[in-house]
Write a protein that holds these residues in place. Structure first.
Motif, PDB file in Angstrom:
ATOM      1  N   GLN A  20      -0.879  15.997 -38.390  1.00 13.91           N
ATOM      2  CA  GLN A  20      -2.148  16.703 -38.551  1.00 13.91           C
ATOM      3  C   GLN A  20      -2.899  16.245 -39.799  1.00 13.91           C
ATOM      4  O   GLN A  20      -4.132  16.149 -39.795  1.00 13.91           O
ATOM      5  N   TRP A  74      -2.641  21.537 -30.739  1.00 11.60           N
ATOM      6  CA  TRP A  74      -3.427  20.938 -31.820  1.00 11.60           C
ATOM      7  C   TRP A  74      -4.390  19.881 -31.281  1.00 11.60           C
ATOM      8  O   TRP A  74      -5.571  19.836 -31.668  1.00 11.60           O
ATOM      9  N   THR A  83      -8.405  20.117 -31.512  1.00 12.83           N
ATOM     10  CA  THR A  83      -9.025  19.162 -32.434  1.00 12.83           C
ATOM     11  C   THR A  83      -9.982  18.205 -31.732  1.00 12.83           C
ATOM     12  O   THR A  83     -11.043  17.873 -32.258  1.00 12.83           O
TER      13      THR A  83
END
Length: 375
Positions: free
Chosen positions: A75, A103, A107
């Motif tokens: 990340q 994620w 994102t």
């Protein structure tokens, strides 16, 4: 080729190591052919010990490959690349895949997809509420679900799990690595290549090893790791503990026929071809396979593939099939896989799926703007 090169990020199990997994060879062929179509690919791989010590391709020349140590490392270092990509693909069996997928979806501004190289296994795990690398709540959030399994499974993914778009993206082979090589003499009448598994062993015994026991003058071979010492191999069956991918072409070319055995979950789902089918066919080695739904949609029975239900069926092919029929079947099957199942075909299919989503999103945005202008 698409209208413009795509910026693609893939989070996969491995591309650097083919040790103990079929993912690396799949990704290598797909990524190379995507590059050949003009796209840029960043491949993100978790750095884990069992692959770190067995990397047979640490730096693929056809993509940027980056290793990450943890979720936090992923990340921190690659959020910008994931956010700005045209397409972000998360593969099955990625460590902590649910969190990685969440994620990536949150994102990414571009299209997102899940690539299931293990679809029947995945669905069996979901049925047991085993969410090792995928959770049912993520399936509707990915723009597409790409599956090694076709047929009714795709409808199940859309209707039962809510995928907005489930499409087949089967395994494939590399014609530069798998092709016929003339042999002075075939070493084995029948061979099998595959890692041991409890569910595959009974059909292997039934279709191949029992045939070996009934035909002592025949020559047989099994190659693959993890077979227990308790297995009683027939005297005329050679066992090779490990055969690296670089040796597979030679292995197939030294057989008169090759045996295909399918995992139980894949038989249940159907429409789940193994990469071994395509690789053996590309080498011009005729295949004797167990039966599963959808096999006849890939190959025509009797003309492109031989289907066995017993040791007697297997022996009938080995002993009584005329040589010219054997070679004709092999050549027809080779032409079939060259026409439909190379890595280049898969890259083109994936590109078409991405453009399908982008086109759909563009159309929806245009319709929204027209409605806003009309009001």
């Amino acid at each position: 080729m698409s209208q413009k090169p795509l910026n693609i990020v893939i989070l996969g199990l491995s591309i650097t190591s083919s040790w103990g997994n079929g993912h690396a060879t799949t990704f290598r062929g797909l990524v190379r052919e995507l590059r050949n179509r003009g796209h840029h690919i960043l491949f993100l791989e978790r750095d884990v010990p069992w692959y770190a010590s067995n990397r047979d391709l640490p730096n693929p020349e056809y993509c940027q490959t980056e290793l990450y140590q943890s979720l936090e490392d992923l990340q921190a270092r690659f959020a910008e690349q994931v956010r700005d990509a045209d397409f972000v693909l998360v593969g099955s069996y990625v460590p902590e895949g649910v969190t990685v997928g969440e994620w990536a979806i949150q994102t990414a501004k571009g299209v997102t997809g899940f690539y299931d190289i293990d679809t029947p296994v995945t669905l069996a795990k979901l049925a047991r509420e085993d969410y090792e690398y995928l959770h049912p709540r993520l399936i509707p959030q990915y723009d597409m679900y790409l599956s090694f399994t076709g047929g009714p499974t795709l409808e199940k993914l859309e209707k039962e799990f809510g995928s907005p778009m489930a499409r087949p993206l089967y395994c494939s082979f590399d014609p530069e690595l798998y092709f016929p090589e003339p042999q002075e003499e075939k070493v084995w009448d029948l061979g099998y290549l595959g890692t041991y598994s409890d569910d595959r062993q009974p059909p292997l015994e039934k279709l191949m090893l029992d045939a070996a026991r009934e035909w002592p003058i025949g020559s047989f071979v099994v190659a693959g790791p993890q077979y227990p010492d308790s297995i009683q191999w027939p005297e005329n069956c050679e066992y090779i503990h490990h055969l690296p991918p670089a040796e597979h072409r030679k292995f197939y070319n030294r057989q008169r026929f090759t045996q295909n055995i399918t995992r139980a979950d894949m038989i249940k789902a159907g429409y789940s071809p193994s990469v071994r089918l395509f690789e053996a066919a590309a080498c011009g080695t005729p295949i004797i396979s167990d039966y599963w739904d959808g096999l006849n949609e890939l190959f025509e029975f009797g003309k492109e593939i031989l289907v066995s239900y017993s040791a007697e069926d297997t022996l009938n092919f080995l002993i009584h099939l005329p040589e010219n029929d054997r070679t004709s079947i092999a050549e027809r099957t080779r032409q079939k896989v060259l026409t439909y199942h190379t890595a280049a075909h898969r890259a083109q299919e994936l590109e078409s799926y991405i453009l399908e989503v982008l086109s759909s999103e563009s159309k929806a945005l245009k319709e929204k703007k027209e409605l806003e202008l009309g009001s």
